[in-house]
Design a protein around this motif. Sequence first.
Motif, short mmCIF file in Angstrom:
data_model
loop_
_atom_site.label_atom_id
_atom_site.label_comp_id
_atom_site.label_asym_id
_atom_site.label_seq_id
_atom_site.Cartn_x
_atom_site.Cartn_y
_atom_site.Cartn_z
N ALA A 160 0.83 -1.20 0.00
CA ALA A 160 0.00 0.00 0.00
C ALA A 160 0.87 1.25 0.00
O ALA A 160 0.54 2.25 -0.65
CB ALA A 160 -0.94 -0.01 1.20
N ALA A 161 1.99 1.19 0.72
CA ALA A 161 2.89 2.35 0.77
C ALA A 161 3.45 2.67 -0.61
O ALA A 161 3.49 3.83 -1.03
CB ALA A 161 4.02 2.11 1.76
N ASP A 162 3.90 1.62 -1.32
CA ASP A 162 4.44 1.84 -2.66
C ASP A 162 3.37 2.36 -3.61
O ASP A 162 3.62 3.25 -4.42
CB ASP A 162 5.02 0.53 -3.22
N ARG A 163 2.16 1.79 -3.53
CA ARG A 163 1.08 2.27 -4.40
C ARG A 163 0.75 3.72 -4.12
O ARG A 163 0.48 4.49 -5.04
CB ARG A 163 -0.17 1.40 -4.22
N ARG A 168 0.79 9.24 -6.15
CA ARG A 168 1.11 10.67 -6.02
C ARG A 168 2.02 11.14 -7.15
O ARG A 168 1.83 12.22 -7.71
CB ARG A 168 1.76 10.95 -4.66
N MET A 169 3.01 10.31 -7.49
CA MET A 169 3.92 10.67 -8.58
C MET A 169 3.18 10.71 -9.92
O MET A 169 3.46 11.57 -10.76
CB MET A 169 5.08 9.68 -8.64
N VAL A 170 2.26 9.79 -10.13
CA VAL A 170 1.49 9.78 -11.37
C VAL A 170 0.69 11.08 -11.50
O VAL A 170 0.63 11.69 -12.58
CB VAL A 170 0.54 8.56 -11.40
N VAL A 171 0.10 11.55 -10.41
CA VAL A 171 -0.69 12.79 -10.46
C VAL A 171 0.22 13.99 -10.68
O VAL A 171 -0.09 14.87 -11.50
CB VAL A 171 -1.52 12.95 -9.18
N VAL A 172 1.34 14.05 -9.98
CA VAL A 172 2.26 15.18 -10.15
C VAL A 172 2.79 15.23 -11.58
O VAL A 172 2.78 16.28 -12.24
CB VAL A 172 3.43 15.08 -9.14
N GLY A 205 5.03 0.22 -14.07
CA GLY A 205 5.54 -1.14 -14.18
C GLY A 205 6.86 -1.33 -13.47
O GLY A 205 7.09 -2.35 -12.81
N ALA A 206 7.73 -0.33 -13.58
CA ALA A 206 9.04 -0.42 -12.93
C ALA A 206 8.92 -0.42 -11.42
O ALA A 206 9.70 -1.10 -10.71
CB ALA A 206 9.93 0.72 -13.41
N ARG A 207 7.97 0.33 -10.90
CA ARG A 207 7.85 0.46 -9.44
C ARG A 207 6.97 -0.63 -8.82
O ARG A 207 7.24 -1.08 -7.70
CB ARG A 207 7.27 1.84 -9.10
N LEU A 208 5.94 -1.05 -9.52
CA LEU A 208 4.97 -1.97 -8.91
C LEU A 208 4.91 -3.33 -9.58
O LEU A 208 4.19 -4.21 -9.10
CB LEU A 208 3.56 -1.34 -8.94
N GLY A 209 5.64 -3.51 -10.67
CA GLY A 209 5.61 -4.78 -11.38
C GLY A 209 4.50 -4.82 -12.41
O GLY A 209 3.72 -3.86 -12.55
N GLU A 210 4.43 -5.89 -13.13
CA GLU A 210 3.43 -6.01 -14.18
C GLU A 210 2.03 -6.20 -13.58
O GLU A 210 1.87 -6.60 -12.44
CB GLU A 210 3.78 -7.20 -15.09
#
Length: 213
Positions: A160-163, A168-172, A205-210
Amino acid sequence: MSASPAISPEHLRRVPQQARSREKLRRVLEAADRLLADEGASGLTTTRVAAAARISVGSLYAYLPGKDAIVEALALHYWGEFQQRVDAVADAHDREPLEDPVDAVLDALAAGFRARPGFRALWFGGLRTERIREVTRPGRIAVAATVERMLAVHRPDSSAADRGVVARMVVVAGDGLLREAFRLDPDGDRQLLAEARGMLDAYIGARLGERAA
């Protein structure tokens, strides 16, 4: 505007209690939106807004104490509309998971940019101050929370922390990419939007996997 702007009491000099007063405030913000859309930031003055809304400047000041307050109220309304668009994507995703919810969110926000020339005039016309960035921050936080909820469906094994960080990064990043795409083209620069999708997909994908099968 399709609906009366939702404005917190702290953004008003006086909170309208009666239907007539709320209608007057709605006309003020609709007039301001039209002026921004038709003439850009330079056309937005309290005198022009009051005249377009068919009220006196004194009546305008009773609720919104100046141009900055009008801009702030409009910015909040625009971001409220964007939240509604993202919520609609999330509702559809809840009924039947979308193949790529982040792409769908980007498409929904791009549609919002296209539909609101007043928003583009506010964002690109020198009216986007640090104060405006601050008061609209809760809107971006809400969008990030919705994105995180949809990411959990496709990446259930991620933390959950990574998501939360990724959302947040996706929105920024998405906010900046959308602004640049619509700065280049009122309909959104197609190449930049396509690159934005690829960049965000690669990052997720790089941060959370496929995605889960």
